[in-house]
Write an enzyme that holds these catalytic residues in place. Structure first.
Site, PDB file in Angstrom:
ATOM      1  N   GLN A 108     -12.472  30.423 -63.879  1.00 28.48           N
ATOM      2  CA  GLN A 108     -11.485  31.498 -63.776  1.00 28.48           C
ATOM      3  C   GLN A 108     -11.574  32.402 -65.008  1.00 28.48           C
ATOM      4  O   GLN A 108     -11.527  31.923 -66.135  1.00 28.48           O
ATOM      5  CB  GLN A 108     -10.078  30.881 -63.652  1.00 28.48           C
ATOM      6  N   ASP A 134     -18.741  32.639 -57.223  1.00 31.51           N
ATOM      7  CA  ASP A 134     -18.282  33.987 -57.554  1.00 31.51           C
ATOM      8  C   ASP A 134     -19.365  35.051 -57.350  1.00 31.51           C
ATOM      9  O   ASP A 134     -19.054  36.244 -57.324  1.00 31.51           O
ATOM     10  CB  ASP A 134     -17.803  34.027 -59.007  1.00 31.51           C
ATOM     11  N   LYS A 147      -5.988  29.720 -55.139  1.00 27.52           N
ATOM     12  CA  LYS A 147      -7.298  29.263 -54.695  1.00 27.52           C
ATOM     13  C   LYS A 147      -7.260  27.799 -54.248  1.00 27.52           C
ATOM     14  O   LYS A 147      -7.810  27.448 -53.207  1.00 27.52           O
ATOM     15  CB  LYS A 147      -8.327  29.451 -55.826  1.00 27.52           C
TER      16      LYS A 147
END
Lengths: 282, 282
Positions: free
Chosen positions: A96, A119, A52
């Site tokens: 995460q 997200d 990422k």
């Protein structure tokens, strides 16, 4: 013979588009910034985070990385998120997963400001998605829809089977496909007649994480397969479907690896751009 | 012969339970209060509002009624809602639908504080429902689940078909049934193979508003029918399914009227109690 839905190739194209979007924002004095948060030291998480951060750099998105020890209390972590919510220099926040067991991940979903929710896991954004607003969509779901759009797969009125009902993939994918007028069936671990459902499906999205789940004799000719599964068996990476058996029958199929996966990180960066624009009314 | 799912009888029982809940709250100095809002002068709305106010009185819930002319601007209406959000004496707020065309009903859904959202239409609450938290559920969906629970209908692993995908019924019903481990299919106006789906279904929930939509030859023996449709034809009230044709085949069926309908208003009052408790940590 099936069309191979080449996520890797498409990801390169998406990346170029994001780069242009970022450049355009920068020329207006706006610097899209993502903050990625790691809690503890999960080795797989480290790999994803590296991917990422690397992609963020590539497309010109500022990235800030925070790392907290696995002992951090839930309260402290949520407080850190609240600080980032208020930080005008941060456009997108993501934690995460997985987080250590003593932290309730739904509290994380609830705490990140919906407008910084890279997200797309916040209940508000998920509710909006079910109500037909799809600005903010979980990255994997955006990846799926990008493949569907790029390859002009018609979903309207099609029997679409989603196997797996996670908050992260299965359910929001159902919402998006329903928004596109698919007839959507959601199957899961308690489903008793999976092969009946797969046989009736025009499109199958699988996100279970179990290899050999869908075999060649379980699908009809012309099926479209979007395989989100990522399983390792005897050193080989494979999805949830029996690829070699299904390729001859399918009209289109994602390879694993090289299908949905490569598009997911790119979709995350796309989301940073979208959030940055929303925050700046662009 | 089918069991008739008697919503009318069940509503009486639910009402008694709510009465007790309200008395218990009052004994603690807490007075559950709903504010119902009417915009314009829709005749059907007036009937529904009268039913709601009457039931509130019956179970001991304070009711406040606001009426705004149909010319009210969206901004003014939203401001009124914001005032009610801040009013500590109001536990639940609901705007009777439909609202005049110049008002975007999703703005209403978004504006009512989720913790006062009696109707359960706020995206946050709908997102929570999809994430498995079912404290706040649209009244019709609560009514459906109350029938399912009362009559011990097992939904786990069952093929459950929901016809109609509204924010108010179809989608949240899908979420609730998925939460109870049903295999859920969502069909709608763009679905091309409805009779295939109905024939495969163990449970059918219909909320379309079209009489004769599901006929006897479209269902399998032993099907459970929850008919949310409410249609008037030649002066007769009827649901979406061909009741007389299906009764001999079904294992259970809701009559229309007398099925889901009577439970809906009771479910709304139940929700006022739940919200009041949440607001007071009881």
């Amino acid at each position: 013979m099936a069309i191979i839905l080449n996520g890797k190739k498409l990801a390169a194209k998406i990346k170029e588009n994001i780069k242009k979007d970022v450049e355009s924002l920068k020329s207006q004095g706006i610097f899209p910034t993502i903050c990625v948060i790691e809690v503890g030291d999960d080795p797989a998480s480290k790999i994803y985070l590296r991917l990422k951060r690397k992609l963020a750099k590539e497309v010109g998105i500022n990235e800030r990385a925070l790392h907290f020890p696995k002992e951090i209390t839930q309260e402290s972590l949520l407080n850190e998120l609240k600080k980032l919510n208020k930080d005008p220099k941060v456009n997108g926040i993501m934690v995460q997963l997985p987080v250590p067991e003593h932290i309730d991940e739904t509290k994380i979903f609830d705490t990140i400001d919906p407008i910084k929710d890279v997200d797309g896991f916040h209940p508000f954004n998920q509710g909006k998605l079910w109500q037909g607003k799809d600005n903010i969509v979980p990255a994997t779901v955006r990846a799926i829809m990008t493949l569907i759009d790029e390859y002009n797969i018609n979903v309207e009125g099609k029997n679409t089977l989603i196997i797996g009902r996670s908050t992260i993939v299965g359910k929001p994918a159902a919402a998006e496909l329903l928004n596109r007028n698919a007839t959507v069936t959601m199957a899961h671990s308690k489903t008793t007649n999976l092969s009946e459902l797969t046989k009736a499906a025009d499109i199958i999205v699988s996100d279970v994480g179990r290899p050999h789940l869908v075999t060649g004799n379980m699908v009809k000719d012309g099926v479209v397969i979007i395989d989100v599964g990522m399983n390792r068996e005897n050193g080989h990476l494979m999805g949830d479907v029996e690829y070699n058996e299904i390729v001859p029958k399918a009209s289109a199929i994602t390879p694993v690896p090289g299908g949905v996966g490569p598009l997911t990180v790119a979709s995350l960066m796309k989301q940073v751009v979208i959030l940055t624009r929303m925050q700046n009314d662009r």
